[in-house]
Design an enzyme around this catalytic site. Structure first.
Site, PDB file in Angstrom:
ATOM      1  N   ASP A   1       0.828  -1.215   0.000  1.00  0.00           N
ATOM      2  CA  ASP A   1       0.000   0.000   0.000  1.00  0.00           C
ATOM      3  C   ASP A   1       0.857   1.259   0.000  1.00  0.00           C
ATOM      4  O   ASP A   1       0.357   2.345   0.321  1.00  0.00           O
ATOM      5  CB  ASP A   1      -0.905   0.016   1.244  1.00  0.00           C
ATOM      6  CG  ASP A   1      -2.018  -1.025   1.173  1.00  0.00           C
ATOM      7  OD1 ASP A   1      -2.172  -1.656   0.095  1.00  0.00           O
ATOM      8  OD2 ASP A   1      -2.712  -1.217   2.177  1.00  0.00           O
ATOM      9  N   SER A   2       2.133   1.114  -0.318  1.00  0.00           N
ATOM     10  CA  SER A   2       3.021   2.282  -0.297  1.00  0.00           C
ATOM     11  C   SER A   2       3.831   2.292  -1.586  1.00  0.00           C
ATOM     12  O   SER A   2       3.269   2.440  -2.661  1.00  0.00           O
ATOM     13  CB  SER A   2       3.894   2.245   0.957  1.00  0.00           C
ATOM     14  OG  SER A   2       4.610   1.022   1.010  1.00  0.00           O
TER      15      SER A   2
END
Ligand SMILES: *[C@@H]1O[C@H](CO)[C@@H](O)[C@H](O)[C@H]1NC(C)=O
Ligand SMILES: *[C@@H]1O[C@H](CO)[C@@H](O)[C@H](O)[C@H]1NC(C)=O
Length: 310
Positions: free
Chosen positions: A214-215
């Site tokens: 998610d980054s």
């Protein structure tokens, strides 16, 4: 009596023979379970032919070409052996995790919740037979043996996910409370580290931020270097017989599924540090390497014909 009958009914509803008492995600239910859930930190010292401890750390969703160009992942590669011809098994994430411990995807082809039959064996059956201690370390899992997904309680962001816990889809693991008790969080990792109670086989999954899911690749690279640097000089983790692999679950869906994998740790001889191994490997090599090292036999799956790292 009533309690156990209720549990059995839930177990049938949620996948035959899987435990179900650790699936609730409400704050109160989690706090209650956390207060009573069993945690185990087994140790052992069974010598292997090449290493006595095997550590795998999994990051998320990058092609080899991108990952090897990240400055922190390139730095870590310079401290070990770069496996420059290593492939994931499939897409998306979950079947890669499943395959890496069981030798097959067993029909898992998506990231949904799956229950693989209790008769299906995994690497931990082979390890248990040989008396080799093992644990899973899953960042931000709220308590040992938790079987659902967990979000950051302040931001609501995805944090710990079942699909990145390789053994959670196997009923042969989740039907056994002693096995669930070895699925632990990073609080327990650092406690086991400080107590010199780390096992001989471990699988480490950073949270959904730190693994890059998610980054970004840069976040995963920074986290990996920051996480590993102190550990590489901590003899409770890394001795001259520790083998570490830092890898990814899969590449991007547009690539060939070639991924970054680097061998690190004291079991990499100084002559090999900074070298590249162009042999073709894949996630089944993780099984074959461990099976060969400790003479464990095999699972009769894709591990049989896989290529070990040594
Ligand atoms: C990690 O797991 C342990 C054991 O179940 C639990 O006591 C602890 O609260 C957990 N840590 C966090 C930060 O959730
Ligand atoms: C993941 O862990 C880091 C600390 O290592 C923390 O800063 C971050 O907020 C966590 N991610 C989530 C989604 O909670």
């Amino acid at each position: 009596m009533i309690f156990s009958r209720t549990s059995a009914l839930f177990a049938l509803a949620s996948g035959a023979y899987a435990q179900s008492q650790y699936t609730a995600t409400g704050t109160a239910a989690v706090a209650k379970a956390a207060a009573t859930a069993l945690t185990l930190s087994p140790t052992s010292n069974v010598p292997g032919s090449t290493f006595n401890r095997f550590v795998q750390i999994w990051l998320e969703n990058q092609d080899y070409s991108a990952a090897i160009a990240d400055p922190n992942l390139a730095y870590l590669a310079s401290r070990g052996i770069t496996l420059s011809n290593y492939f994931a098994i499939t897409h998306p994430s979950q079947p890669n995790y499943v395959a890496a411990v069981g030798g097959d995807t067993f029909g898992v082809a998506n990231d949904n919740t799956h229950y693989i039959s209790a008769s299906t064996k995994t690497i931990v059956d082979l390890l248990d037979n040989a008396g080799i201690s093992w644990s899973l370390y899953q960042e931000d899992m709220p308590f040992s043996g938790f079987e659902a997904n967990w979000v950051n309680q302040e931001t609501g962001a995805n944090d710990y996910v079942r699909k990145h816990n390789p053994l959670m889809s196997y009923n042969s693991v989740t039907s056994d409370t002693d096995r669930l008790a070895k699925s632990k969080n990073f609080t327990m990792f650092y406690e086991d580290l400080d107590n010199n109670e780390l096992p001989q086989w471990m699988f480490i999954t950073p949270n959904m931020t730190n693994d890059g899911h998610d980054s970004s690749l840069a976040t995963a690279g920074t986290w990996s270097r920051n996480f590993l640097t102190p550990l590489l000089s901590n003899t409770n983790f890394n001795t001259d017989s520790t083998l570490i692999i830092l890898t990814f679950d899969e590449g991007t869906t547009t690539g060939t599924n070639q991924i970054y994998s680097v061998l690190l740790g004291g079991a990499v001889s100084s002559a090999k540090v900074g070298t590249t191994d162009n042999t073709e490997y894949n996630h089944y090599s993780l099984l074959k390497t461990v099976e060969t090292n400790w003479n464990l036999g095999n699972l009769g799956q894709n591990d049989v014909d896989a290529t070990a790292f040594f």
